[in-house]
Motif scaffolding. Structure first.
Motif, mmCIF file in Angstrom:
data_model
loop_
_atom_site.group_PDB
_atom_site.id
_atom_site.type_symbol
_atom_site.label_atom_id
_atom_site.label_comp_id
_atom_site.label_asym_id
_atom_site.label_seq_id
_atom_site.Cartn_x
_atom_site.Cartn_y
_atom_site.Cartn_z
ATOM 1 N N HIS A 170 48.299 29.764 8.269
ATOM 2 C CA HIS A 170 49.348 28.773 8.526
ATOM 3 C C HIS A 170 50.465 29.305 9.423
ATOM 4 O O HIS A 170 51.401 28.570 9.741
ATOM 5 N N VAL A 171 50.376 30.576 9.835
ATOM 6 C CA VAL A 171 51.483 31.169 10.607
ATOM 7 C C VAL A 171 51.482 30.685 12.046
ATOM 8 O O VAL A 171 52.483 30.191 12.559
ATOM 9 N N CYS A 172 50.339 30.842 12.743
ATOM 10 C CA CYS A 172 50.277 30.435 14.143
ATOM 11 C C CYS A 172 48.819 30.218 14.539
ATOM 12 O O CYS A 172 47.889 30.575 13.805
ATOM 13 N N ARG A 173 48.639 29.675 15.735
ATOM 14 C CA ARG A 173 47.289 29.364 16.206
ATOM 15 C C ARG A 173 46.474 30.633 16.420
ATOM 16 O O ARG A 173 45.267 30.665 16.118
ATOM 17 N N LEU A 174 47.094 31.710 16.960
ATOM 18 C CA LEU A 174 46.376 32.966 17.189
ATOM 19 C C LEU A 174 45.831 33.527 15.889
ATOM 20 O O LEU A 174 44.651 33.896 15.795
ATOM 21 N N TRP A 175 46.686 33.610 14.873
ATOM 22 C CA TRP A 175 46.240 34.145 13.586
ATOM 23 C C TRP A 175 45.152 33.257 12.983
ATOM 24 O O TRP A 175 44.198 33.760 12.390
ATOM 25 N N ARG A 176 45.296 31.967 13.138
ATOM 26 C CA ARG A 176 44.304 31.045 12.574
ATOM 27 C C ARG A 176 42.940 31.265 13.234
ATOM 28 O O ARG A 176 41.903 31.255 12.559
#
Length: 438
Positions: A170-176
């Motif tokens: 849920h942090v950011c698109r890269l982490w997802r």
């Protein structure tokens, strides 16, 4: 009287005749000289005429050449005049273009200022943290998941632990995206051994700190208890594929044999203290085992395990003097098939009790002669003596070297100490690929 006179007259006439003859000869000579002069004058006249003809011809040719050169000069002058006119036109065009460029720049300067402000406001997007390799992110996420797991175990609850990957996504698109591509972070479910898993709790009731993890590939079991009972995982866990035993200090009564079913693919056995290494009492076969992590030198395990599929050996440090590698027939057969060796958490050697091989590089120097198929070396959170390591690699690459690594192609250095950038540059000349993570 008459005779002398006559004789005198004859003498006079003879003298006159001689003079006449001399005169006649002189006249003939004069005529001859005149004829010669006339002949010379004629020849001279002919030579003059010939010279005049040659001079006229040469003069005519020279005039033709001069006239040609004059025409060329006139043509070059016309060409230069045309070039000068063209350059004047181009100069006028460039000046006109310059005026347009200045006008355009004047118009674009406010746009540039706005773009610079936008760049400053979005600078976080290009932050160096976004250049961190994907595998480093995955390692960090795994560490966070482990920390969350241990914190969860410190609280007595029967509720399943929410996977850390679900929260991080849920942090950011890269982490997802990274988490979506890392199945290891999703396929494991942590739970405290309570009423949720009654069968397992009954089997391991004496073990207050049992850690359980499950995945679609089979159960993954971790132990960190005070004491370890005997087990028979071949019957109780027939699908067990990954087993990790991370113990502060293995008890002397610990029996490892029952914990090793033939279905294992990954096996990690580590004594944190590095002094009480477990052993096997019988010879076992693990035909599917691909990766083995264990404290060096592991005589009691490597010399009794037949691991035909093993490719990667992970070595944890030891804490006693005089450790030598296992060299039994089964151990040598295992070394011969290894393609990768990885050292984890080896600190700076202090030559405990005079042991010159204590440390990652020293230990490697004892193993290389038994691992001719090795193509990858890795050091994770280790102290690596750069100079000694380079000398070891150099000597192992020499022809007919007793310590040989002919197939070594890759070296991985992750969070290591003791090795400098210069060492890494030198290593690049010896192997195909070197990876460094700080």
């Amino acid at each position: 009287m008459a005779l002398p006179q006559v004789q005198a007259a004859l003498r006079i006439h003879a003298e006159g005749l001689g003079h006449l003859q001399k005169f006649q000869a002189g006249v003939k000579q004069t005529e001859q000289i005149k004829r010669l002069q006339m002949k010379e004058e004629k020849e001279t006249s002919q030579l003059y005429e010939k010279f005049d003809s040659i001079l006229s011809e040469y003069t005519s040719q020279s005039m033709g050449v001069v006239e040609g050169q004059v025409q060329l000069v006139h043509a070059e002058i016309r060409r230069l005049q045309d070039l000068h006119q063209n350059m004047e036109r181009e100069l006028r065009d460039w000046m006109s273009l310059q005026d347009k460029v200045v006008s355009t720049l004047t118009y674009l300067n406010p746009t540039k200022d706005r773009l610079e402000e936008d760049i400053q406001s979005t600078k976080a997007i290009t932050h160096p943290i976004r250049r961190i390799p994907i595998d480093v992110w995955v390692d960090m996420f795994k560490i966070l998941a482990e920390d969350e797991y241990f914190a969860y175990l410190r609280h007595n609850t029967n509720h399943p632990l929410r996977p850390a990957a679900h929260i991080l996504s849920h942090v950011c698109r890269l982490w997802r995206q990274i988490l979506a591509d890392s199945s290891d972070l999703w396929r494991t479910l942590f739970t405290y051994p309570g009423n949720t898993w009654p069968k397992l709790c009954t089997a391991y009731a004496p073990m207050p700190h049992t850690e359980l993890r499950f995945s679609p590939a089979g159960e993954i079991w971790n132990e960190r208890p005070v004491s370890l009972p005997s087990a028979n995982f071949s019957s109780t866990h027939p699908r067990l594929c990954i087993l990790e035993l991370l113990i502060d200090k293995f008890p002397e009564s610990f029996q490892l044999d029952g914990y090793l079913p033939q279905t294992l693919k990954h096996l990690y056995i580590r004594d944190i203290d590095g002094t009480s290494l477990p052993s096997l009492t019988t010879n076992l076969q693990l035909p599917s085992l691909q990766r083995l992590g264990i404290n060096y030198p592991a005589h009691g395990v490597i010399e009794r395990l037949e691991m035909k599929a093993l490719k990667c050996l992970i070595l944890y440090p030891y804490n006693f003097p005089g450790a030598t590698p296992a060299t039994g027939p089964q151990a040598l057969a295992t070394y011969l098939q290894l393609s990768a060796i990885r050292f984890e958490e080896w600190s700076k050697p202090n030559n405990i009790e005079g042991d010159p091989y204590y440390g990652a590089v020293g230990t490697l120097s004892r193993l290389v002669q038994y691992t001719p198929a090795l193509h990858s070396l890795a050091f994770y959170r280790c102290y690596v003596d750069g100079g000694a390591f380079i000398e070891l690699i150099k000597s192992s690459k020499e022809k007919d070297a007793s310590k040989s690594l002919p197939m070594l192609e890759q070296i991985v250095l992750s969070h290591t100490e003791g090795i400098t950038r210069d060492h890494c540059d030198e290593l690049k000349q010896m192997v195909t690929k070197i990876k460094v993570f700080r």
